[in-house]
Design an enzyme around this catalytic site. Sequence first.
Site, short mmCIF file in Angstrom:
data_model
loop_
_atom_site.label_atom_id
_atom_site.label_comp_id
_atom_site.label_asym_id
_atom_site.label_seq_id
_atom_site.Cartn_x
_atom_site.Cartn_y
_atom_site.Cartn_z
N ASN A 117 -13.90 1.39 0.72
CA ASN A 117 -13.09 2.60 0.78
C ASN A 117 -12.85 3.15 -0.63
O ASN A 117 -12.15 2.49 -1.43
CB ASN A 117 -11.75 2.31 1.44
CG ASN A 117 -10.81 3.51 1.39
OD1 ASN A 117 -11.03 4.50 2.10
ND2 ASN A 117 -9.79 3.44 0.56
N GLU A 118 -13.46 4.28 -0.91
CA GLU A 118 -13.16 5.09 -2.10
C GLU A 118 -13.53 4.47 -3.44
O GLU A 118 -13.08 4.94 -4.48
CB GLU A 118 -11.67 5.51 -2.10
CG GLU A 118 -11.32 6.39 -0.90
CD GLU A 118 -9.90 6.93 -0.91
OE1 GLU A 118 -9.06 6.39 -1.64
OE2 GLU A 118 -9.64 7.90 -0.16
N TRP B 68 0.86 -1.19 0.00
CA TRP B 68 0.00 0.00 0.00
C TRP B 68 0.89 1.24 0.00
O TRP B 68 2.12 1.10 -0.01
CB TRP B 68 -0.94 -0.02 1.22
CG TRP B 68 -2.24 0.64 0.88
CD1 TRP B 68 -2.63 1.92 1.18
CD2 TRP B 68 -3.32 0.06 0.14
NE1 TRP B 68 -3.87 2.16 0.67
CE2 TRP B 68 -4.32 1.06 0.03
CE3 TRP B 68 -3.53 -1.17 -0.46
CZ2 TRP B 68 -5.53 0.84 -0.66
CZ3 TRP B 68 -4.73 -1.40 -1.14
CH2 TRP B 68 -5.71 -0.41 -1.23
N ASP B 69 0.29 2.43 0.03
CA ASP B 69 1.18 3.61 -0.02
C ASP B 69 1.84 3.91 1.32
O ASP B 69 2.59 4.86 1.45
CB ASP B 69 0.50 4.84 -0.66
CG ASP B 69 -0.74 5.31 0.07
OD1 ASP B 69 -1.07 4.73 1.11
OD2 ASP B 69 -1.37 6.27 -0.41
N TRP B 70 1.58 3.09 2.32
CA TRP B 70 2.29 3.16 3.61
C TRP B 70 2.79 1.79 4.05
O TRP B 70 3.25 1.64 5.18
CB TRP B 70 1.38 3.74 4.72
CG TRP B 70 -0.04 3.30 4.55
CD1 TRP B 70 -1.07 4.08 4.11
CD2 TRP B 70 -0.61 1.99 4.79
NE1 TRP B 70 -2.24 3.33 4.03
CE2 TRP B 70 -1.98 2.05 4.44
CE3 TRP B 70 -0.09 0.77 5.24
CZ2 TRP B 70 -2.85 0.96 4.54
CZ3 TRP B 70 -0.94 -0.32 5.34
CH2 TRP B 70 -2.30 -0.22 4.99
N GLU C 290 -11.34 11.37 6.17
CA GLU C 290 -9.91 11.13 5.88
C GLU C 290 -9.26 12.42 5.45
O GLU C 290 -9.79 13.13 4.60
CB GLU C 290 -9.74 10.16 4.71
CG GLU C 290 -9.67 8.71 5.07
CD GLU C 290 -9.20 7.87 3.89
OE1 GLU C 290 -8.41 8.35 3.05
OE2 GLU C 290 -9.65 6.71 3.81
C1 BMA Z 1 -6.71 7.23 1.19
C2 BMA Z 1 -6.81 5.98 2.02
C3 BMA Z 1 -5.68 5.05 1.79
C4 BMA Z 1 -4.39 5.77 1.60
C5 BMA Z 1 -4.49 7.20 2.04
C6 BMA Z 1 -3.24 7.97 1.82
O1 BMA Z 1 -6.91 6.98 -0.12
O2 BMA Z 1 -8.05 5.40 1.86
O3 BMA Z 1 -5.96 4.27 0.68
O4 BMA Z 1 -3.40 5.11 2.26
O5 BMA Z 1 -5.51 7.84 1.35
O6 BMA Z 1 -2.92 8.07 0.45
#
Ligand code: BMA
Length: 845
Positions: free
Chosen positions: A422-423, A193-195, A520
Site C-alpha cells: 500500500n502506497e 494508524w490514522d484511524w 482509495e
Molecule cells: C491511505 C490509506 C491508509 C489511510 C488512509 C486515510 O493512505 O492507505 O493508510 O488510513 O489513506 O488517510
Amino acid sequence: MGPAALLLPPVLLLPLAVAAGGPEVRSLRGSWQLRSGNGSVSLPAEVPGCVHTALLCRGLIQDPYYRFNDVMYRWISLDNWTYSRTFKTSFDVRKWQKVNLVFEGVDTVAEILLNNVTLGRTDNMFNRYSFDITSVIQEVNFVEVRFLSAVSYAAEQSRCHKAHSIPPACPPPVQQGECHVNFIRKEQCSFSWDWGPSFPTQGIWKDVRIEAYNHYHLIYFSLTPFFEKSAQQWYLEVESIFDVVSSKPIAGLVTVNIPKLQTKQTFSVKLQPGEGSIVLLVNINKVYFRTVELVQEPIPGSPGLSFYFRINGRPIFIKGSNWIPADSFQDRVTYDTLRLLLKSAADANMNALRVWGGGIYEQDEFYDICDEIGIMIWQDFMFACALYPTNQNYLESVRAEVSHQVRRLKSHPSIILWSGNNENEAAIASNWFSIPPPDIGVYIKDYVTLYVKNIREIVLSEDKSRPFVASSPTNGLESVKEGWLSWDPYDTHYGDTHFYDYNSDCWNWTVYPRTRFASEYGFQSWPSFSTIEKVSSPEDWSYTSNFSLHRQHHEGGNIQMLQEIERHFKLPQSPDPVQKFKDMIYLTQVMQAQCIKTETEFYRFSQSEIINGEGHTMGALYWQLNDIWQAPSWASLEYGGKWKLLHYFAQNFFAPLLPVAYEDKGMLHIYGVSDFHEDHKLTLRVVVHAWSSLEPVCTLAKEGVTVKAQSALPIYKESISDLLKRCRNCTRKSCIVTFCLMGEDGLQSPTNYYFLSSLKDAVGLEKTQLSASVSQQDDTYIFVLQTTAIAPFVTLDVGSVRGRFSDNGFLMTEKKKVVVFYPWEPTSVEELESSLTLTSLLDIV
Ligand code: BMA
C-alpha cells in the site's frame, strides 16, 4: 446480474478425495498459563488469543477501548509475556516416524520450548511455524512460548540496521503510537494508524496442535482452474505439498474424484523424501470457472493505458471499499463478525473489497464468505506507507510468509488480484520521507528487491491464475516500464489512484481526478452516539473534549470535518452540550455521505467516456469499509457493524441501475449508469419541488430512454436556467431536482437528487413534524414515516438495537415513506419505539 453470479461455483466446494496418510492430531487450543516478564502477573489464558484479551477476561484490566485506556495500557505490550501449558499426548508417540508442533500463527517474536528444549524462534505473525519434536516429545510435556515485546524487538532491529535508515521512524504524534513497525513482520496498524489505536499484541493468535505421521503428510492442498485456449478446455490444477519422512521414494496412486462433475481420474505419483509437491492436471467438462484478467491496453483517444478487470470475459466496474482489520484483538473477530460486515458490503451493492496492506491476511472464513456471497478481493501483501528493510533474515522471513499465504489462499475464487503493498511506490516517488536525492537509489533498489525480485517472483511461481501489481496506487505496466517506480504513480492515464482532498468543496465533482481506477478516496465522520457512549463518560460528550481529540488520529481531522460541513450546512448551536455533540455527529455523517456520493457518482459516470484524454474509470473503492474501534474515521460501518449514513448512501450510489446528475457550465446532465448485461428501455422521471411544499412544481417523464448495458451515457440535458424558468418561480435556492429510472417490468432505480445550492442557503425549507409508527412483520419491523414538509437527510437511529434499515438519511419529498428494519438479534416493537430518534436537517439548530 448480481455480483454473486460472477463467481461461478467454486470448485473447492466440491468433494474431492486425495489419498494421503492420515495424521494423528492433538489440538493444543484451550487454556494455557500466562505470566508477565517478572512473574508478578499470572493468569490462565485462552489460546488462540492474546495477552490483552486474557487480562480483560480475568477482569485484570478494563475494556482496552474505553476512553484513554489505549495509552494507559501501553505497559502490556512493553512487557515480555510467556504462555505455557502441560499436556499429555493422546497417542503413543513411539509409533510415529515424525511428530511436529505446528503453530498456524504466533504474534510475533517468541522463543518456543518443549520440555525445556528450545525448538526455535518466531518473528513473523503471518507465517506458519512447524517444529520437529520427534525426539523431544514425551508422554507428559511442558510447552512454553516466551514472547519478546514487539515494540522492543522493532526498536532493536532498527538499531541493528546499520546500513541506512528505513523511515518512517515513528508515526505522527497525533496517533500516539509506537515506532519502527516496518522492522517487524506484524500487523502494521497494530502500532497505531490514522484511524486506529496502538495495541501491539502478543499471543498465539491462531490454531496450535501436534501432528504425528508416518511415511508422508499433506501440508498444503490447493485447486486452481485454468482455461486452455488452444484446446478450448478447462483444467483443474490440483496441487499437494507433502512432507515425506520415509527415506525412500513413495510410489502410489492418487484418485481425484469430483462426483458432481462425474469426473474421476487416477494418477500414479512418486513422492521423493523431504518436502515436495505434486501437481495434477484434471480436465473438466461442462462447467465454467471464474476467470480474471487485468486489462491494460491502449484506449482510442487517450494517452496511457486502460486499467480494468475482465471477469469471465466481461469488463466489470469494480464497486466497493477497503477492508481493514475488524478489531485490534483478532481473537474477538468471530465468523459472525466477518459475516455481518461482509454481508453489509454485499447488501450495499458492493462487488469487491480491497484487503489493505497495513492489516492482516484475513482468516480462511473471510475468503470463504467472499467466495460464497460474491465479493471479489483485491489482496494486498502486508506492507504499508513505509520503506522496508531487505537484509537477508528479513527477506527470508518475507519469502516464507508470501509462499505460505499464497498457498493458503489461492484456491479462493474471490481473490482477483495480488498487490505488493500500500502506497510504497508513491512514498518513494513523492519522497514522503524527505530522503536526500543522492541517497534515493538505495531505496529504489530495496523496493525492487522486496516487491519484484522476491514477492512477485514467489507469487508468479506459486499462482499463475491471477494478475499481480507491485503497489497501489501504481501506473501498472507504465510503472514496470519505468523500472517499477513511476515518477508519478497517481497519473490518471494509468493504473489506479488514491485521492484525498479535505480543502476543496467535496460537492464539486471537478475537484476529483478522472482516473482509470479509484482504489482509495474518502472523508471522515464520527460514529453514532450509541457507539461512542459505550467507551466514554459524560464529560467526554463534546466535539472539543479531550476524548474527542484523543480518538482523532488524523492530524486536524475534527477541524477538517467542521470546515467541510460549514460549506453547505449551518453548524449546530444547541445550548444543550450533549445535543450539540449529537448534532455534530449527525452532520459529520451527512457530510461524509454526501461527499462520497458525489465522488463515487463521478467515478461511475466517467466509465464510458474519454474527456481531454482522461476517463474509462472502471473502479470505485472508497476508503474505508469498517472500523477497528470506536473513533472518527473514514469508515462506513462502525465498530460493531452499525451502518453509518454513508453505508446507506452506498447502497444507492452503487445500485446496479442509477441515474446520476451533474452540472457543467450551467447545464444539468443526467447519465444512465447501468451494470446490467443487457440494454433497457426505461422512463426517466425528473421532478422539481420547491423546498416549501410537498407538491411538485413540475414533473417530466421522458419515455423510451435506452440505458445501455454496462455503461454510463447521457440520457438528459437541460440548461439550469431553462429548468428554473420552466418550473414556475423556482430559483436555485428555492428548488430541488429529483429523478429516477423506471421500467415496465417493475425495474426501478433508487430516486436520486441534485441540490442546486448549498443547503445552508436553501429558501423555503420548513421545520417538519416527523413521526413514525412501528409494527412487526415476521422477522422484520416496519416503520411508517410521516412528514409535514420536505425533509432532507431524514435519519432513523435506534441506538444500540442491532440491525439495519432498508434505507436511511434520505430526502423525503412525499408525505409518507415505509422503511424496513432488519434486526440482527431479537428485539420488539416496544424496544424499537423507545430507542428511536428521528432527525432531519432542520432539527439541527
Ligand atoms: C491511505 C490509506 C491508509 C489511510 C488512509 C486515510 O493512505 O492507505 O493508510 O488510513 O489513506 O488517510
